[in-house]
Scaffold this motif. Structure first.
Motif, mmCIF file in Angstrom:
data_model
loop_
_atom_site.group_PDB
_atom_site.id
_atom_site.type_symbol
_atom_site.label_atom_id
_atom_site.label_comp_id
_atom_site.label_asym_id
_atom_site.label_seq_id
_atom_site.Cartn_x
_atom_site.Cartn_y
_atom_site.Cartn_z
ATOM 1 N N TYR A 17 35.272 37.327 6.819
ATOM 2 C CA TYR A 17 33.813 37.296 6.699
ATOM 3 C C TYR A 17 33.142 36.170 7.472
ATOM 4 O O TYR A 17 31.919 36.167 7.612
ATOM 5 C CB TYR A 17 33.414 37.217 5.212
ATOM 6 C CG TYR A 17 33.967 38.372 4.409
ATOM 7 C CD1 TYR A 17 33.400 39.643 4.517
ATOM 8 C CD2 TYR A 17 35.069 38.203 3.577
ATOM 9 C CE1 TYR A 17 33.924 40.711 3.801
ATOM 10 C CE2 TYR A 17 35.598 39.269 2.854
ATOM 11 C CZ TYR A 17 35.017 40.516 2.965
ATOM 12 O OH TYR A 17 35.531 41.574 2.265
ATOM 13 N N GLY A 18 33.928 35.202 7.961
ATOM 14 C CA GLY A 18 33.354 34.109 8.735
ATOM 15 C C GLY A 18 32.463 34.593 9.875
ATOM 16 O O GLY A 18 31.343 34.085 10.047
ATOM 17 N N TYR A 25 39.789 34.709 3.786
ATOM 18 C CA TYR A 25 38.386 35.072 3.619
ATOM 19 C C TYR A 25 37.583 34.726 4.872
ATOM 20 O O TYR A 25 36.758 35.515 5.342
ATOM 21 C CB TYR A 25 37.799 34.364 2.396
ATOM 22 C CG TYR A 25 36.371 34.796 2.073
ATOM 23 C CD1 TYR A 25 36.122 35.815 1.162
ATOM 24 C CD2 TYR A 25 35.279 34.174 2.692
ATOM 25 C CE1 TYR A 25 34.830 36.213 0.875
ATOM 26 C CE2 TYR A 25 33.982 34.576 2.409
ATOM 27 C CZ TYR A 25 33.766 35.591 1.500
ATOM 28 O OH TYR A 25 32.475 35.983 1.226
ATOM 29 N N GLY A 26 37.833 33.520 5.397
ATOM 30 C CA GLY A 26 37.117 33.091 6.599
ATOM 31 C C GLY A 26 37.376 34.015 7.777
ATOM 32 O O GLY A 26 36.461 34.303 8.564
ATOM 33 N N ILE A 34 35.093 32.471 -3.093
ATOM 34 C CA ILE A 34 35.638 33.120 -1.895
ATOM 35 C C ILE A 34 37.160 32.979 -1.835
ATOM 36 O O ILE A 34 37.845 33.857 -1.319
ATOM 37 C CB ILE A 34 34.975 32.618 -0.582
ATOM 38 C CG1 ILE A 34 35.279 31.142 -0.289
ATOM 39 C CG2 ILE A 34 33.473 32.861 -0.625
ATOM 40 C CD1 ILE A 34 34.774 30.675 1.079
ATOM 41 N N LEU A 55 38.260 25.226 7.726
ATOM 42 C CA LEU A 55 38.891 26.128 6.764
ATOM 43 C C LEU A 55 40.287 25.625 6.373
ATOM 44 O O LEU A 55 40.682 25.750 5.208
ATOM 45 C CB LEU A 55 38.979 27.545 7.340
ATOM 46 C CG LEU A 55 37.638 28.285 7.435
ATOM 47 C CD1 LEU A 55 37.816 29.629 8.128
ATOM 48 C CD2 LEU A 55 37.034 28.505 6.046
ATOM 49 N N GLY A 111 43.412 33.874 0.008
ATOM 50 C CA GLY A 111 42.620 32.670 -0.168
ATOM 51 C C GLY A 111 41.569 32.440 0.908
ATOM 52 O O GLY A 111 41.216 33.334 1.675
ATOM 53 N N VAL A 112 41.072 31.197 0.965
ATOM 54 C CA VAL A 112 39.905 30.875 1.789
ATOM 55 C C VAL A 112 40.069 31.128 3.284
ATOM 56 O O VAL A 112 39.127 31.566 3.943
ATOM 57 C CB VAL A 112 39.438 29.409 1.618
ATOM 58 C CG1 VAL A 112 38.660 29.254 0.348
ATOM 59 C CG2 VAL A 112 40.587 28.434 1.680
ATOM 60 N N VAL A 113 41.254 30.826 3.833
ATOM 61 C CA VAL A 113 41.435 31.033 5.277
ATOM 62 C C VAL A 113 41.368 32.534 5.582
ATOM 63 O O VAL A 113 40.681 32.967 6.525
ATOM 64 C CB VAL A 113 42.773 30.424 5.759
ATOM 65 C CG1 VAL A 113 43.036 30.787 7.214
ATOM 66 C CG2 VAL A 113 42.744 28.903 5.599
ATOM 67 N N TRP A 136 32.235 27.675 10.150
ATOM 68 C CA TRP A 136 33.481 28.398 9.861
ATOM 69 C C TRP A 136 34.595 28.045 10.843
ATOM 70 O O TRP A 136 35.407 28.899 11.209
ATOM 71 C CB TRP A 136 33.214 29.910 9.852
ATOM 72 C CG TRP A 136 32.292 30.272 8.749
ATOM 73 C CD1 TRP A 136 30.924 30.254 8.779
ATOM 74 C CD2 TRP A 136 32.650 30.657 7.407
ATOM 75 N NE1 TRP A 136 30.415 30.610 7.546
ATOM 76 C CE2 TRP A 136 31.449 30.861 6.689
ATOM 77 C CE3 TRP A 136 33.873 30.841 6.745
ATOM 78 C CZ2 TRP A 136 31.435 31.240 5.350
ATOM 79 C CZ3 TRP A 136 33.857 31.225 5.410
ATOM 80 C CH2 TRP A 136 32.649 31.418 4.726
#
Lengths: 311, 311
Positions: free
Chosen positions: B249-250, B245-246, B234, A271, B241-243, A266
């Motif tokens: 939850y990362g 999310y990271g 995710i 990312l 978005g993904v960043v 991560w």
């Protein structure tokens, strides 16, 4: 006769739980301290029930709607409920206060279940007079489309609370699983995390593009996994079942596990690179539209599954 | 005009590939040294085409059938083919011999692709005069239902062989992905292995029963994964978005990854315990019946997906 279910918190998850219980014929007392939150919830629930009706997933949305009572007073909302689904903030101290408040107003045998996705029940219930009726019942979002519920008792949780929660979830047409230990991430997010960690490593190592990794799951692994689990899949993939499969493919998976790096999957740079590829596939301003597509696809999939003989 | 495709080996995978290409209007030369194997293949292909027709997945099974030629002579079978899908035994030495034999009979520009699930192409093609036209095209079984194909070039593979394989797979209505490095297990089995390894550890640690682990995937994770990949999932599961999310939850997934034990998930005792639970759910004598159920469910799922607007 099932006693009403109390729901604490009228955010996204609380509203979704209200639909789950009301759809199954159970009366719901939805509580939030903020009247505006309850008003927004009423509108959002009506919209969701309408969507479900149009997808053929609920017959009588008005009837479900009529089973939900909105109440900003905690004591009157929780009067007479046999089960509380707590949907408060993901913060230990806040939850500790919420559970003290709940204990003061519910009946002695009322089960207190938390929707938390990551905090063990023991951490916010060990100060209570009756922690034995507390546990986690973690849904997947939205629970009225994705039926899995992780039931995670704390060490102090009594067998009766576990049994009645499992039974209530079955009655509400959810699929409860029993998680025997308070492990971080429970079970669903540990499985998701294992796959995401490997996918991120393959992406960071330049083995595969983000789009191709997504294709591998949606056009490969995910098809069978949507109606069989991973164990049933491998059990049916070798002539003599799982042991036979383990003899054939165990060595490969063991090697993959051993030679896997210890680098953090991560990382910020990973990312950022993933975000760049995702935004090429889907610009940020279209995220909302794609979320609506996802919900339509999910409803269509559930309707498809329900149309098959239930086996 | 696509040149005919040669298939070497008339076992389970060779027969399935014959269906894939013939269904897409491509002529197929199916070779096996054993005449009985070709006869069995003809019957099995007719049965599979009939099943696909009944599931609404192929319009004209006779026409597809008529495109497949069966030939036990390697040289005449491979005359004029532009691409060979090799489906020989999973053994390096055997494959090395097969590729020498193939090189002696095909045209200079014919692509040689292996169905191997685990052996890098470099290991059985580095002795050839023209290794640049060799690569792996690894299907999921059965490829006429599960479209993913892993295209894995060796370091010596030329760009033309990769490009024409990707194009042929698209033409055959498969979903090719490009695996840039010859990593053990390629991509699909690495992702499957990561999830299986974690599931086996949770099972061995007594966190969850085998049945509940299967439910977690089939009633939870697998639903979205059947039409979106893990990254898109995710990306749509956090507002930005993904960043985003990271950031949320990362840390959890990173912790799960770090504290994961190093014990072998594929231990004999674990597999024996898993087998015991599986055989309670499904007695050994019903494995075949359940495999037929799986194939029906898979066909129904594919028909469902095809009925939706292609997006």
């Amino acid at each position: 006769m099932t006693r009403p279910v109390g729901i604490l918190g009228a955010g996204l998850i609380g509203r979704a739980w209200a639909i789950v219980f009301a759809r199954a014929g159970i009366d719901v007392h939805l509580h939030d301290a903020a009247d505006e939150a309850l008003e927004r919830a009423r509108d959002a629930i009506a919209t969701s029930l309408d969507d479900l009706h149009q997808a053929g997933l609920i017959e009588d949305p008005e009837r479900a709607m009529s089973r939900i009572r909105y109440d900003s007073d905690l004591a009157s909302a929780m009067a007479g409920v046999g089960y509380v689904q707590e949907c408060g903030p993901e913060d230990v101290e806040t939850k500790r206060r919420i559970y003290s408040d709940l204990e003061a107003v519910v009946a002695k045998d009322t089960v207190l279940a938390s929707s938390t996705s990551g905090i063990a029940a023991s951490r916010f219930t060990d100060h209570l007079h009756h922690p034995g009726r507390c546990l986690v019942a973690h849904p997947v979002n939205p629970p009225y489309l994705i039926p899995l519920v992780e039931v995670v008792p704390a060490p102090a949780t009594g067998q009766a609370a576990v049994a009645s929660t499992m039974a209530l979830m079955e009655q509400a047409r959810q699929t409860p699983i029993l998680v025997n230990k308070e492990v971080p991430g429970f079970v669903l997010n540990r499985l998701q995390g294992a796959l995401l960690n490997e996918a991120l490593r393959l992406f960071a190592d330049g083995v595969c593009s983000a789009e191709d990794l997504d294709k591998t799951v949606k056009h490969g692994l995910g098809l069978r996994w949507s109606f069989m689990g991973p164990f049933e899949t491998i059990d049916l993939n070798a002539p003599d079942g799982v042991v036979d499969y383990g003899n054939r493919y165990g060595p490969l998976y063991r090697d993959v596990d051993r030679e896997r790096g210890d680098d953090d999957p991560w990382q910020t740079t990973t990312l950022a690179a993933l975000d760049q590829q995702r935004r090429q596939q889907l610009p940020a301003q279209r995220l909302g539209e794609r979320q609506a597509w996802r919900d339509r696809r999910l409803m269509a999939l559930i309707a498809h599954q329900q149309s098959l003989t239930n086996d």
